[in-house]
Design a protein around this motif. Structure first.
Motif, PDB file in Angstrom:
ATOM      1  N   VAL A 111       0.844  -1.205   0.000  1.00  0.00           N
ATOM      2  CA  VAL A 111       0.000   0.000   0.000  1.00  0.00           C
ATOM      3  C   VAL A 111       0.876   1.252   0.000  1.00  0.00           C
ATOM      4  N   GLY A 147       2.373   1.731  -3.461  1.00  0.00           N
ATOM      5  CA  GLY A 147       1.339   2.212  -4.377  1.00  0.00           C
ATOM      6  C   GLY A 147       0.992   3.668  -4.140  1.00  0.00           C
ATOM      7  N   THR A 148       0.948   4.061  -2.889  1.00  0.00           N
ATOM      8  CA  THR A 148       0.642   5.449  -2.547  1.00  0.00           C
ATOM      9  C   THR A 148       1.747   6.382  -3.026  1.00  0.00           C
ATOM     10  N   ALA A 154       1.414   6.753  -6.743  1.00  0.00           N
ATOM     11  CA  ALA A 154       0.285   7.636  -7.069  1.00  0.00           C
ATOM     12  C   ALA A 154       0.656   9.097  -6.839  1.00  0.00           C
ATOM     13  N   THR A 213       0.749  11.912  -9.729  1.00  0.00           N
ATOM     14  CA  THR A 213      -0.069  13.117  -9.571  1.00  0.00           C
ATOM     15  C   THR A 213       0.788  14.370  -9.690  1.00  0.00           C
ATOM     16  N   MET A 237      -4.278   6.152 -13.076  1.00  0.00           N
ATOM     17  CA  MET A 237      -4.507   6.097 -11.625  1.00  0.00           C
ATOM     18  C   MET A 237      -5.416   4.924 -11.264  1.00  0.00           C
ATOM     19  N   GLY A 238      -6.408   4.645 -12.094  1.00  0.00           N
ATOM     20  CA  GLY A 238      -7.276   3.496 -11.860  1.00  0.00           C
ATOM     21  C   GLY A 238      -6.509   2.192 -11.919  1.00  0.00           C
ATOM     22  N   ALA A 255      -4.318   1.936  -8.818  1.00  0.00           N
ATOM     23  CA  ALA A 255      -5.109   1.566  -7.641  1.00  0.00           C
ATOM     24  C   ALA A 255      -5.467   0.086  -7.659  1.00  0.00           C
ATOM     25  N   SER A 256      -5.845  -0.405  -8.825  1.00  0.00           N
ATOM     26  CA  SER A 256      -6.186  -1.822  -8.958  1.00  0.00           C
ATOM     27  C   SER A 256      -4.978  -2.703  -8.671  1.00  0.00           C
ATOM     28  N   THR A 265      -2.311  -1.922  -6.934  1.00  0.00           N
ATOM     29  CA  THR A 265      -1.943  -1.782  -5.526  1.00  0.00           C
ATOM     30  C   THR A 265      -2.838  -2.651  -4.650  1.00  0.00           C
ATOM     31  N   ALA A 266      -4.127  -2.655  -4.940  1.00  0.00           N
ATOM     32  CA  ALA A 266      -5.050  -3.484  -4.159  1.00  0.00           C
ATOM     33  C   ALA A 266      -4.720  -4.966  -4.310  1.00  0.00           C
TER      34      ALA A 266
END
Length: 111
Positions: A25, A28-29, A32, A36, A85-86, A89-90, A92-93
């Motif tokens: 996590v 991934g953060t 991101a 950004t 970003m989608g 996020a996917s 990372t999850a």
């Protein structure tokens, strides 16, 4: 019934899984945040370039053309960034849940 050693190992394994999951996590953060920041920088540069072109426009038609090109490029950039970003996020999850799923499967088998 579970022995103390088994319970201690299960707890240790659970903490290891939690740390690996939180690490995914965190990674991934960070990715991101970097994406950004890059997007914001690109958007600012595009906006500055558009303002320069707009000020150099001699006619209303030329100004409207510059603005239309800017809006089109901005929209395409936004859609592209949202897609990235989608996906991030996917991914990372998935990475965060993988250790938990394997731990749950092992724990279920050994119970």
């Amino acid at each position: 019934m579970m022995q103390f050693d088994q319970m201690q190992k299960l707890t240790r394994d659970g903490m290891d899984v939690a740390m690996r999951s939180l690490g995914a996590v965190s990674t991934g953060t960070q990715a991101a945040a970097a994406q950004t920041a890059d997007y914001a920088k690109r958007s600012l540069e595009q906006g500055s370039h558009m303002a320069e072109r707009l000020m150099g426009s001699r006619t209303l038609d030329a100004a409207l053309q510059v603005q239309a090109e800017f809006l089109r490029a901005s929209y395409e950039g936004l859609v592209s960034q949202a897609t990235r970003m989608g996906e991030l996020a996917s991914n990372t999850a998935k990475e965060a849940l993988a250790p938990v799923e394997s731990f749950a499967a092992r724990s279920t088998r050994s119970a």
